[in-house]
Scaffold this active site. Structure first.
Site, PDB file in Angstrom:
ATOM      1  N   ASP A  67     127.366 -19.830 -40.885  1.00 31.04           N
ATOM      2  CA  ASP A  67     126.366 -20.889 -40.739  1.00 31.04           C
ATOM      3  C   ASP A  67     126.813 -22.210 -41.356  1.00 31.04           C
ATOM      4  O   ASP A  67     127.807 -22.268 -42.105  1.00 31.04           O
ATOM      5  CB  ASP A  67     125.027 -20.450 -41.358  1.00 31.04           C
ATOM      6  CG  ASP A  67     125.194 -19.659 -42.657  1.00 31.04           C
ATOM      7  OD1 ASP A  67     126.201 -19.879 -43.361  1.00 31.04           O
ATOM      8  OD2 ASP A  67     124.340 -18.832 -42.963  1.00 31.04           O
ATOM      9  N   ASN A 136     114.717 -13.116 -49.461  1.00 30.74           N
ATOM     10  CA  ASN A 136     113.727 -12.734 -48.443  1.00 30.74           C
ATOM     11  C   ASN A 136     114.325 -11.822 -47.373  1.00 30.74           C
ATOM     12  O   ASN A 136     113.694 -11.580 -46.355  1.00 30.74           O
ATOM     13  CB  ASN A 136     113.133 -13.997 -47.798  1.00 30.74           C
ATOM     14  CG  ASN A 136     114.177 -14.833 -47.065  1.00 30.74           C
ATOM     15  OD1 ASN A 136     115.342 -14.448 -46.987  1.00 30.74           O
ATOM     16  ND2 ASN A 136     113.777 -15.963 -46.540  1.00 30.74           N
ATOM     17  N   HIS A 138     117.093 -12.413 -45.619  1.00 27.68           N
ATOM     18  CA  HIS A 138     117.828 -13.058 -44.528  1.00 27.68           C
ATOM     19  C   HIS A 138     119.320 -12.713 -44.585  1.00 27.68           C
ATOM     20  O   HIS A 138     119.865 -12.448 -45.657  1.00 27.68           O
ATOM     21  CB  HIS A 138     117.574 -14.576 -44.478  1.00 27.68           C
ATOM     22  CG  HIS A 138     118.254 -15.403 -45.513  1.00 27.68           C
ATOM     23  ND1 HIS A 138     117.723 -16.574 -45.990  1.00 27.68           N
ATOM     24  CD2 HIS A 138     119.445 -15.266 -46.178  1.00 27.68           C
ATOM     25  CE1 HIS A 138     118.547 -17.107 -46.871  1.00 27.68           C
ATOM     26  NE2 HIS A 138     119.592 -16.326 -47.010  1.00 27.68           N
ATOM     27  N   GLU A 143     116.145 -16.042 -40.751  1.00 28.62           N
ATOM     28  CA  GLU A 143     115.020 -15.917 -41.666  1.00 28.62           C
ATOM     29  C   GLU A 143     114.011 -14.892 -41.137  1.00 28.62           C
ATOM     30  O   GLU A 143     114.023 -14.574 -39.934  1.00 28.62           O
ATOM     31  CB  GLU A 143     114.331 -17.287 -41.804  1.00 28.62           C
ATOM     32  CG  GLU A 143     115.242 -18.405 -42.321  1.00 28.62           C
ATOM     33  CD  GLU A 143     115.533 -18.311 -43.821  1.00 28.62           C
ATOM     34  OE1 GLU A 143     115.427 -17.225 -44.401  1.00 28.62           O
ATOM     35  OE2 GLU A 143     115.890 -19.347 -44.407  1.00 28.62           O
TER      36      GLU A 143
END
Ligand code: F6R
Length: 244
Positions: A67, A136, A138, A143
């Protein structure tokens, strides 16, 4: 899934680097999928040591990063281009034209996503994908969501991710709100996946990934379906697994 819980984060890095080194030794022209963030730094340090010791050679290898932030030029000190140069590429012999990182500054991010997917396909797919994990759950910047996304796409970063990544910027306000990220499909298509997780703040995400239901609300949980997935954690991140 193969799960290994080590005493220390350094050992997680050594173990991940060992897997990457074995991959490069058995297939010198491997296509590596690489991650940024704090967690893989010991992995890259261990890999650099193996390179300097003459154990691994990157001259035929290539890489695709997961990313990049949207709107940050490659030369920005907080870009993932800069991170990868500093943490790995400046120290090993992977040719510059073998290194692929999404262009977060592309005039048309959608076209950039399609180009990136095509480049991965043209390279023959990813042999070994390194992943960190968000608090979280990810992976890449996939996400928590209602659905899994297949290919490279533009994502809006979760509030928790912006807060977690603010430590790399002067303030949370400076963290870009969007990123270009490989999709879950790209990650699942890798022949082998190595996920590294260290620190207590990853314990719940690690537990949910391994023991929870497979759900796009915990994107990493999809790795339960991957035929070759190795999860390497330190004691803190593996804490809830150890308490079972
Ligand atoms: C980075 C990436 C992210 C990070 C994750 C954990 O390329 O894709 O999924 O792996 O946010 O980051 P750290 O290791 O900084 O806790």
């Amino acid at each position: 899934m193969q799960i290994h819980v080590y005493d220390h984060a350094q050992q997680v890095g050594q173990a991940a680097a060992t897997l990457l080194a074995a991959q490069l030794i058995s297939k010198p022209n491997s296509v590596l999928g690489l991650a940024t963030g704090s967690t893989p730094i010991p992995t890259y340090q261990a890999l650099i040591s193996l390179y300097k010791a003459g154990v691994v050679d990157f001259s035929s290898a290539s890489s695709f990063n997961l990313d990049e932030y949207v709107g940050l030029p490659a030369g920005h000190p907080c870009s993932y281009h800069s991170f990868m140069r500093e943490q790995l590429f400046d120290h090993v012999n992977m040719p510059a034209d073998h290194i692929h990182i999404p262009d977060g500054n592309a005039a048309d991010p959608q076209t950039e996503c399609a180009r990136y997917d095509q480049a991965i396909t043209a390279a023959g797919g990813i042999d070994m994908q390194v992943l960190g994990i968000g608090r979280n759950g990810h992976i890449g910047f996939n996400e928590p969501a209602d659905d899994f996304t297949y290919g490279t796409h533009v994502v809006t970063l979760a509030a928790d991710t912006i807060e977690a990544n603010a430590r790399f910027f002067k303030s949370a306000d400076e963290v870009p709100r969007q990123a270009v990220s490989m999709g879950i499909g790209n990650i699942m298509a890798a022949k082998c996946v190595v996920l590294v997780a260290t620190g207590e703040n990853k314990a719940k995400a690690v537990y949910d990934t391994i023991r929870g239901p497979i759900t796009p609300r915990v994107p990493a949980s999809v790795l339960q379906l991957h035929p070759c997935c190795v999860i390497l954690t330190d004691r803190e991140a593996g804490k809830l697994m150890l308490e079972e």
